[in-house]
Design a protein around this motif. Structure first.
Motif, PDB file in Angstrom:
ATOM      1  N   ASP A  64       0.859  -1.178   0.000  1.00  0.00           N
ATOM      2  CA  ASP A  64       0.000   0.000   0.000  1.00  0.00           C
ATOM      3  C   ASP A  64       0.897   1.230   0.000  1.00  0.00           C
ATOM      4  O   ASP A  64       1.851   1.320   0.774  1.00  0.00           O
ATOM      5  CB  ASP A  64      -0.881   0.042   1.259  1.00  0.00           C
ATOM      6  CG  ASP A  64      -1.979  -1.004   1.238  1.00  0.00           C
ATOM      7  OD1 ASP A  64      -2.218  -1.576   0.160  1.00  0.00           O
ATOM      8  OD2 ASP A  64      -2.593  -1.230   2.287  1.00  0.00           O
ATOM      9  N   SER A  65       0.637   2.158  -0.897  1.00  0.00           N
ATOM     10  CA  SER A  65       1.421   3.384  -0.949  1.00  0.00           C
ATOM     11  C   SER A  65       0.579   4.478  -1.572  1.00  0.00           C
ATOM     12  O   SER A  65       0.351   4.502  -2.779  1.00  0.00           O
ATOM     13  CB  SER A  65       2.708   3.196  -1.757  1.00  0.00           C
ATOM     14  OG  SER A  65       3.370   4.435  -1.889  1.00  0.00           O
ATOM     15  N   PHE A  66       0.115   5.366  -0.708  1.00  0.00           N
ATOM     16  CA  PHE A  66      -0.704   6.455  -1.209  1.00  0.00           C
ATOM     17  C   PHE A  66       0.100   7.335  -2.165  1.00  0.00           C
ATOM     18  O   PHE A  66      -0.397   7.748  -3.205  1.00  0.00           O
ATOM     19  CB  PHE A  66      -1.238   7.297  -0.045  1.00  0.00           C
ATOM     20  CG  PHE A  66      -2.008   8.489  -0.507  1.00  0.00           C
ATOM     21  CD1 PHE A  66      -3.304   8.339  -0.993  1.00  0.00           C
ATOM     22  CD2 PHE A  66      -1.449   9.740  -0.513  1.00  0.00           C
ATOM     23  CE1 PHE A  66      -4.011   9.417  -1.461  1.00  0.00           C
ATOM     24  CE2 PHE A  66      -2.155  10.830  -0.981  1.00  0.00           C
ATOM     25  CZ  PHE A  66      -3.440  10.671  -1.455  1.00  0.00           C
ATOM     26  N   LYS A  67       1.325   7.623  -1.845  1.00  0.00           N
ATOM     27  CA  LYS A  67       2.148   8.504  -2.690  1.00  0.00           C
ATOM     28  C   LYS A  67       2.398   7.880  -4.058  1.00  0.00           C
ATOM     29  O   LYS A  67       2.372   8.571  -5.071  1.00  0.00           O
ATOM     30  CB  LYS A  67       3.474   8.821  -1.988  1.00  0.00           C
ATOM     31  CG  LYS A  67       4.237   9.929  -2.633  1.00  0.00           C
ATOM     32  CD  LYS A  67       3.453  11.233  -2.561  1.00  0.00           C
ATOM     33  CE  LYS A  67       4.226  12.358  -3.189  1.00  0.00           C
ATOM     34  NZ  LYS A  67       3.439  13.576  -3.327  1.00  0.00           N
ATOM     35  N   PHE A  68       2.647   6.570  -4.110  1.00  0.00           N
ATOM     36  CA  PHE A  68       2.860   5.895  -5.392  1.00  0.00           C
ATOM     37  C   PHE A  68       1.625   6.008  -6.282  1.00  0.00           C
ATOM     38  O   PHE A  68       1.733   6.172  -7.485  1.00  0.00           O
ATOM     39  CB  PHE A  68       3.196   4.420  -5.164  1.00  0.00           C
ATOM     40  CG  PHE A  68       3.349   3.636  -6.436  1.00  0.00           C
ATOM     41  CD1 PHE A  68       4.457   3.815  -7.242  1.00  0.00           C
ATOM     42  CD2 PHE A  68       2.378   2.730  -6.831  1.00  0.00           C
ATOM     43  CE1 PHE A  68       4.608   3.091  -8.420  1.00  0.00           C
ATOM     44  CE2 PHE A  68       2.517   2.009  -8.005  1.00  0.00           C
ATOM     45  CZ  PHE A  68       3.634   2.188  -8.799  1.00  0.00           C
ATOM     46  N   GLY A  73      -3.437   6.009  -9.460  1.00  0.00           N
ATOM     47  CA  GLY A  73      -4.589   5.313  -8.905  1.00  0.00           C
ATOM     48  C   GLY A  73      -4.208   3.980  -8.292  1.00  0.00           C
ATOM     49  O   GLY A  73      -5.059   3.265  -7.774  1.00  0.00           O
ATOM     50  N   LEU A  74      -2.942   3.621  -8.313  1.00  0.00           N
ATOM     51  CA  LEU A  74      -2.467   2.344  -7.773  1.00  0.00           C
ATOM     52  C   LEU A  74      -2.033   2.544  -6.324  1.00  0.00           C
ATOM     53  O   LEU A  74      -0.857   2.492  -5.984  1.00  0.00           O
ATOM     54  CB  LEU A  74      -1.309   1.809  -8.619  1.00  0.00           C
ATOM     55  CG  LEU A  74      -1.615   1.607 -10.098  1.00  0.00           C
ATOM     56  CD1 LEU A  74      -0.350   1.261 -10.865  1.00  0.00           C
ATOM     57  CD2 LEU A  74      -2.672   0.545 -10.284  1.00  0.00           C
ATOM     58  N   THR A  75      -2.997   2.786  -5.437  1.00  0.00           N
ATOM     59  CA  THR A  75      -2.688   3.107  -4.048  1.00  0.00           C
ATOM     60  C   THR A  75      -2.655   1.893  -3.140  1.00  0.00           C
ATOM     61  O   THR A  75      -2.022   1.918  -2.102  1.00  0.00           O
ATOM     62  CB  THR A  75      -3.731   4.096  -3.494  1.00  0.00           C
ATOM     63  OG1 THR A  75      -5.024   3.508  -3.623  1.00  0.00           O
ATOM     64  CG2 THR A  75      -3.682   5.411  -4.243  1.00  0.00           C
ATOM     65  N   ARG A  76      -3.346   0.816  -3.495  1.00  0.00           N
ATOM     66  CA  ARG A  76      -3.486  -0.351  -2.632  1.00  0.00           C
ATOM     67  C   ARG A  76      -2.643  -1.522  -3.117  1.00  0.00           C
ATOM     68  O   ARG A  76      -2.432  -1.696  -4.310  1.00  0.00           O
ATOM     69  CB  ARG A  76      -4.949  -0.805  -2.584  1.00  0.00           C
ATOM     70  CG  ARG A  76      -5.907   0.201  -2.012  1.00  0.00           C
ATOM     71  CD  ARG A  76      -7.345  -0.330  -2.004  1.00  0.00           C
ATOM     72  NE  ARG A  76      -7.679  -1.216  -3.115  1.00  0.00           N
ATOM     73  CZ  ARG A  76      -8.129  -0.811  -4.298  1.00  0.00           C
ATOM     74  NH1 ARG A  76      -8.282   0.461  -4.534  1.00  0.00           N
ATOM     75  NH2 ARG A  76      -8.436  -1.696  -5.233  1.00  0.00           N
ATOM     76  N   LYS A  77      -2.248  -2.359  -2.164  1.00  0.00           N
ATOM     77  CA  LYS A  77      -1.593  -3.623  -2.504  1.00  0.00           C
ATOM     78  C   LYS A  77      -2.651  -4.506  -3.145  1.00  0.00           C
ATOM     79  O   LYS A  77      -3.620  -4.903  -2.507  1.00  0.00           O
ATOM     80  CB  LYS A  77      -1.043  -4.282  -1.247  1.00  0.00           C
ATOM     81  CG  LYS A  77      -0.420  -5.631  -1.483  1.00  0.00           C
ATOM     82  CD  LYS A  77       0.070  -6.244  -0.195  1.00  0.00           C
ATOM     83  CE  LYS A  77       0.616  -7.637  -0.481  1.00  0.00           C
ATOM     84  NZ  LYS A  77       1.126  -8.267   0.723  1.00  0.00           N
ATOM     85  N   ASP A  78      -2.489  -4.761  -4.442  1.00  0.00           N
ATOM     86  CA  ASP A  78      -3.535  -5.495  -5.160  1.00  0.00           C
ATOM     87  C   ASP A  78      -3.047  -5.832  -6.573  1.00  0.00           C
ATOM     88  O   ASP A  78      -2.023  -5.341  -7.029  1.00  0.00           O
ATOM     89  CB  ASP A  78      -4.803  -4.644  -5.246  1.00  0.00           C
ATOM     90  CG  ASP A  78      -6.064  -5.470  -5.432  1.00  0.00           C
ATOM     91  OD1 ASP A  78      -5.960  -6.705  -5.630  1.00  0.00           O
ATOM     92  OD2 ASP A  78      -7.157  -4.876  -5.384  1.00  0.00           O
ATOM     93  N   LEU A 106      -7.274   0.925 -15.366  1.00  0.00           N
ATOM     94  CA  LEU A 106      -6.636   1.768 -14.360  1.00  0.00           C
ATOM     95  C   LEU A 106      -7.337   3.122 -14.297  1.00  0.00           C
ATOM     96  O   LEU A 106      -8.052   3.510 -15.223  1.00  0.00           O
ATOM     97  CB  LEU A 106      -5.155   1.983 -14.680  1.00  0.00           C
ATOM     98  CG  LEU A 106      -4.278   0.738 -14.788  1.00  0.00           C
ATOM     99  CD1 LEU A 106      -2.849   1.139 -15.103  1.00  0.00           C
ATOM    100  CD2 LEU A 106      -4.335  -0.059 -13.500  1.00  0.00           C
ATOM    101  N   ASP A 107      -7.082   3.853 -13.215  1.00  0.00           N
ATOM    102  CA  ASP A 107      -7.651   5.203 -13.100  1.00  0.00           C
ATOM    103  C   ASP A 107      -6.936   6.199 -14.013  1.00  0.00           C
ATOM    104  O   ASP A 107      -7.429   7.303 -14.230  1.00  0.00           O
ATOM    105  CB  ASP A 107      -7.558   5.694 -11.654  1.00  0.00           C
ATOM    106  CG  ASP A 107      -8.495   4.939 -10.733  1.00  0.00           C
ATOM    107  OD1 ASP A 107      -9.449   4.324 -11.240  1.00  0.00           O
ATOM    108  OD2 ASP A 107      -8.274   4.970  -9.510  1.00  0.00           O
TER     109      ASP A 107
END
Length: 169
Positions: A64-68, A73-78, A106-107
């Motif tokens: 999980d990385s909000f900054k990444f 839009g890829l904020t969660r480990k998934d 993707l977003d």
């Protein structure tokens, strides 16, 4: 006897003009006409018909990385499904259609469609989506977030500064 420079210049110009006129008429007539029917330009190929590809894949974010994910839009480990396509069509009358879709799933996706008749008109439609997440921990004192009506809780304490808002967690 000296020939004035103006006379020499006039003779040179008239000679040059007569050579040009003779070349435009086909020269002296003794040359064979040039047959250009079999000439072919290797660099002038004009593709006619359909072309393109579709691609699909899976992406994975390990933490999980909000900054990444701020702009992706890829904020969660998934795992994320990622797709795209490129399509093109051209005909012999110079009409064309092109579609370019990227990052579908993707977003941060984009779609571009362009078509028309080359040299006459062009129509295009572009859609780009680029998320910009500002915070992943913001909260609101309102009830009904995401809906049409926002209301404050019944125990809400209004104040001029957050330090006086005792019901604010």
């Amino acid at each position: 006897m000296k020939t004035p420079i103006n006379s020499i210049l006039l003779i040179v110009l008239l000679s040059a003009a007569s050579i040009v006129m003779a070349a435009e008429k086909g020269g002296s007539g003794s040359e064979l006409p040039v047959d250009i029917s079999k000439w072919e330009c290797k660099f002038c190929a004009f593709e006619v018909g359909h072309s393109g590809y579709v691609d699909a894949g899976v992406g994975y974010v390990s933490d999980d990385s909000f900054k990444f994910g701020e702009y992706t839009g890829l904020t969660r480990k998934d795992s994320y499904l990622i797709g795209g396509a490129l399509y093109g069509y051209r005909d012999k009358d110079a009409r064309y259609l092109e579609l370019d879709a990227r990052n579908l799933g993707l977003d941060s996706r984009s779609i571009e469609v362009e078509g028309g008749k080359q040299g006459t008109y062009e129509l295009f439609l572009d859609y780009y989506e680029l998320p910009h997440f500002i915070s992943d921990s913001a909260v609101t004192p309102f009830v009904g977030s995401g809906g049409d009506n926002l209301t404050l809780r019944s125990n809400w304490v209004p104040a001029g500064a957050t330090s006086g808002m005792t019901a604010l967690n």
